[in-house]
Design a protein around this motif. Structure first.
Motif, PDB file in Angstrom:
ATOM      1  N   THR A 140       0.861  -1.187   0.000  1.00 33.61           N
ATOM      2  CA  THR A 140       0.000   0.000   0.000  1.00 33.61           C
ATOM      3  C   THR A 140       0.895   1.235   0.000  1.00 33.61           C
ATOM      4  N   ILE A 141       0.493   2.236  -0.758  1.00 37.91           N
ATOM      5  CA  ILE A 141       1.266   3.486  -0.693  1.00 37.91           C
ATOM      6  C   ILE A 141       1.158   4.096   0.699  1.00 37.91           C
ATOM      7  N   ASP A 142       0.081   3.779   1.432  1.00 37.27           N
ATOM      8  CA  ASP A 142      -0.158   4.419   2.744  1.00 37.27           C
ATOM      9  C   ASP A 142       0.821   3.945   3.816  1.00 37.27           C
ATOM     10  N   MET A 184      -1.552  11.630  -0.448  1.00 36.51           N
ATOM     11  CA  MET A 184      -2.473  10.590   0.018  1.00 36.51           C
ATOM     12  C   MET A 184      -1.968   9.964   1.325  1.00 36.51           C
ATOM     13  N   GLY A 185      -2.586   8.857   1.701  1.00 37.66           N
ATOM     14  CA  GLY A 185      -2.174   8.171   2.922  1.00 37.66           C
ATOM     15  C   GLY A 185      -3.347   7.698   3.757  1.00 37.66           C
ATOM     16  N   ARG A 186      -4.551   8.012   3.263  1.00 38.15           N
ATOM     17  CA  ARG A 186      -5.775   7.688   4.011  1.00 38.15           C
ATOM     18  C   ARG A 186      -5.690   8.298   5.409  1.00 38.15           C
ATOM     19  N   GLU A 237      -3.757  13.829   3.322  1.00 31.72           N
ATOM     20  CA  GLU A 237      -5.189  13.947   2.987  1.00 31.72           C
ATOM     21  C   GLU A 237      -6.120  13.669   4.161  1.00 31.72           C
ATOM     22  N   HIS A 275      -3.729  10.421  -7.491  1.00 33.91           N
ATOM     23  CA  HIS A 275      -3.345   9.071  -7.911  1.00 33.91           C
ATOM     24  C   HIS A 275      -2.013   8.992  -8.635  1.00 33.91           C
ATOM     25  N   ARG A 278       0.213   6.598  -7.076  1.00 32.10           N
ATOM     26  CA  ARG A 278       0.004   5.149  -7.174  1.00 32.10           C
ATOM     27  C   ARG A 278       0.482   4.572  -8.502  1.00 32.10           C
TER      28      ARG A 278
HETATM   29  O1  F6P Z   1      -5.129   3.217   0.158  1.00 33.26           O
HETATM   30  C1  F6P Z   1      -4.526   3.766  -0.966  1.00 33.26           C
HETATM   31  C2  F6P Z   1      -5.211   5.059  -1.359  1.00 33.26           C
HETATM   32  O2  F6P Z   1      -4.548   5.579  -2.488  1.00 33.26           O
HETATM   33  C3  F6P Z   1      -5.309   6.096  -0.266  1.00 33.26           C
HETATM   34  O3  F6P Z   1      -4.091   6.782  -0.060  1.00 33.26           O
HETATM   35  C4  F6P Z   1      -6.423   6.952  -0.781  1.00 33.26           C
HETATM   36  O4  F6P Z   1      -7.090   7.600   0.273  1.00 33.26           O
HETATM   37  C5  F6P Z   1      -7.327   5.947  -1.434  1.00 33.26           C
HETATM   38  O5  F6P Z   1      -6.554   4.803  -1.710  1.00 33.26           O
HETATM   39  C6  F6P Z   1      -7.954   6.419  -2.721  1.00 33.26           C
HETATM   40  O6  F6P Z   1      -8.853   5.450  -3.125  1.00 33.26           O
HETATM   41  P1  F6P Z   1      -9.527   5.419  -4.567  1.00 33.26           P
HETATM   42  O7  F6P Z   1      -8.464   5.014  -5.548  1.00 33.26           O
HETATM   43  O8  F6P Z   1     -10.591   4.416  -4.436  1.00 33.26           O
HETATM   44  O9  F6P Z   1      -9.999   6.809  -4.845  1.00 33.26           O
END
Ligand code: F6P
Length: 355
Positions: A140-142, A184-186, A237, A275, A278
């Motif tokens: 996971t990038i997070d 990002m990072g949730r 985020e 994104h 990612r």
């Molecule tokens: O968990 C990886 C992640 O890229 C988070 O950093 C981000 O909040 C979320 O997924 C974004 O999700 P989606 O691609 O469904 O918009």
């Protein structure tokens, strides 16, 4: 457990760079033992197709640029909870038994699940009733999978965010502006912290730590000697919105940028990286981690292990029980090495743990 002869590999949850390196290494290692390897498409979703959506993995389809390729050749999903699977009429049904039946029907004796902490939880629940052995590989990038210092994909995201700061630094300098970068990072601040340190940020705001906008503004004025100057601010985020910022539709980075402009009088702009973090080619460390993790996963299955997750701990590839992982995401520790580093560098990293 008897050693498996046929295994399945799948990717689950949000994609990131380095997944193909794991698939490649696990397949190589398994094929090297004489096992048959099947790639399961789109996480658990392909197993709900009739017939199941699978692809044989072998030396031929591993050749070429697989190690360098971003994304996942198997596809992935964050949708369609098999325990509450949405039907065409919107009604939700439990289809977990269908997933299990498809795995058994394919003659798959063990699984490698490449996923984040949510996927580890999901497959632990899915596979336990059928007693199908499985090993998890954290990605996971997070970087918020418990029990491992690093997950596959994290360092590529850090690289992208760090490079964004490099670019923002030159335009910030030309205009003597504050530049806010939202990453990002949730709910975790790992990308913000690591990229902020690498990219020379003056301020890093993370969900784990409370912040005070007046203190941030005072810090900005101090480092700029109260004159409009380039300032780099990284915002994760998942940061809580400031109470004074009511524009719910703006991103958290925009909100912080507007508040800092108001409080310092310096021009400020925000970039939301999204994104980009990612996608694309994995950095070398993600390829190394992916390769080592993929190979280790197969060694564990060959040793008859079940419900283990490979992990990076103290500079070594190791493994832990999946029960240590399913408790939920991990967060940046207030006294972690990188937090201490940031503080020693004079970076504003908040006022202490968030309430
Ligand atoms: O968990 C990886 C992640 O890229 C988070 O950093 C981000 O909040 C979320 O997924 C974004 O999700 P989606 O691609 O469904 O918009």
């Amino acid at each position: 457990m008897t050693k498996p002869k046929k295994i399945g590999i799948l990717t689950s949850g949000g994609d990131c760079a380095g997944l193909n390196a794991v698939i490649r290494a696990a397949t190589e290692a398994a094929v090297g033992r004489g096992w048959e390897v099947v790639g399961l498409r789109n996480g658990h979703l392909g197993l709900l197709n009739t017939p199941p959506d699978v692809v044989p993995l072998n030396a031929d389809n591993l050749r070429g640029d697989m190690l360098r390729a971003g994304g996942t050749i198997l596809g992935t999903t964050t949708k369609g909870d098999p325990f509450a699977y949405p039907g065409p009429d919107g009604k939700k049904t439990d289809r977990s038994g269908d997933v299990l039946a498809a795995i058994q029907g394919l003659g798959i004796e063990a699984l490698v699940v490449i996923g984040g902490d949510g996927s580890m939880r999901l497959f632990d629940r899915l596979l336990s009733p059928g007693n199908i052995p499985w090993v998890g590989v954290p990605k996971t990038i997070d970087n918020d999978v418990p029990g491992t210092e690093f997950a596959v994909g994290f360092f590529t995201a850090v690289e992208i965010a760090g490079q964004a700061l490099d670019r923002l630094a030159t335009t910030a300098a030309s205009h003597r502006r504050i530049m806010v970068l939202e990453v990002m990072g949730r709910d975790s601040g790992y990308i913000a912290l690591f990229a902020g340190i690498a990219g020379g940020a003056d301020v890093i705001l993370m969900p784990e730590f409370a912040y005070d906008l007046d203190a941030v503004a005072a810090h900005v004025r101090r480092v700029t000697h109260d004159r409009p100057s380039p300032v780099l601010v990284v915002v994760a985020e998942g940061l809580k919105r400031p109470a004074s910022e009511r524009r719910e539709k703006s991103s958290i980075g925009d909100a912080i940028s507007a508040e800092l402009q108001k409080r310092t009088g310096f021009d400020s702009r925000c970039t939301v990286l999204g994104h980009l973090q990612r996608g694309g080619t994995p950095v070398m460390f993600d390829r190394i981690l992916g390769s080592a993790f993929g190979a280790r996963a197969i060694s564990l299955l060959a040793a008859g292990e079940n419900r283990r997750m490979v992990a990076w701990r103290g500079g070594r590839v190791s493994d832990i029980p999946t029960t240590d992982v399913t408790s939920g995401p991990s967060f940046v520790g207030a006294d972690s090495q990188m937090m201490r580093t940031a503080r020693r560098l004079g970076i504003y990293v908040g006022e202490g743990p968030a309430a």
